[in-house]
Design an enzyme around this catalytic site. Sequence first.
Site: not given
Ligand code: GUN
Length: 290
Positions: A56, A100, A123
């Site tokens: 990311k 995350q 998110d």
């Molecule tokens: N863990 C698994 N998928 C995601 C996501 O799309 N965003 C975040 N912040 N954590 C995750």
Amino acid sequence: MSGKAILLDGKSVAAKVRGEVAARAAELAARLGRPPGLAVVKVGEDPASAVYVRNKRKAAAEAGIVSFAHDLPATTSQADLLALIDRLNRDERVDGILVQLPLPSGLDASCVMDEIDPAKDVDGFHAINTGLLAQKRPALRPCTPLGVMRLAEEYGIALRGLKATVVGASNIVGRPMALELLLAASTVTICHTGTRDVRAEVERADLLVAAVGKPRFIPGDWIKPGAAVFDVGINRDGDSRLVGDVDFDRAVERAGWITPVPGGLGPMTIAMLLSNAVEAASRRMESRSR
Ligand code: GUN
């Protein structure tokens, strides 16, 4: 129907989205006098999370989005994590905040999500953003479901009136996915641990989204001939190969369209995150000038 499904190439559509994001980021940078900013917070040492977070941050930089890295130990207290989020909420250079998931045990993810300023919630996990999506007033929307919608659009899959089945009812994917499909006027079924006959629900689906997190949970011969299959799973099988939630090798013979794993929704999720970051920056700028 026999023959092979059309592969929904998440990698190439994601590259296209990232190109669009880079152009928007450059335009915003010129207007704001600074690039859009994305804070990516990682707590603890979950190895899968470490890979996602690295990807990311790298993708953000490549699109001209500044990423602010915060890597905290697994022993971080809830109060310290909330205090960091509070600082990021007030930091004008930060347009988007991502924490995350999963968080280490002892930390309450819902509580943490709800501390994030909804305007910076790239998110789309804040209860306000979830509620707005449920009320047909989408603002910032969860990235993986958005990736499914964008892929469907790119390949001309018309969603109105389709029977759509979502397997998995998580806050991150299954639930917001069902809301997106509902917004697109599909007839939506959600399967979860209480569902009596998952097979029957999958067999009637014109469109299937598998978000279970179990390798090859859905056998290929459950797929309705000609269906559009979106596989959100990223699992390691016995040989540590990456496989989806759907048995791809058999499903590809029946489906009309199918996402590969890897190369399907993984790259799309990251691309839609970047899209949300420029969307958040743009909305924040607009709301200041009003
Ligand atoms: N863990 C698994 N998928 C995601 C996501 O799309 N965003 C975040 N912040 N954590 C995750």
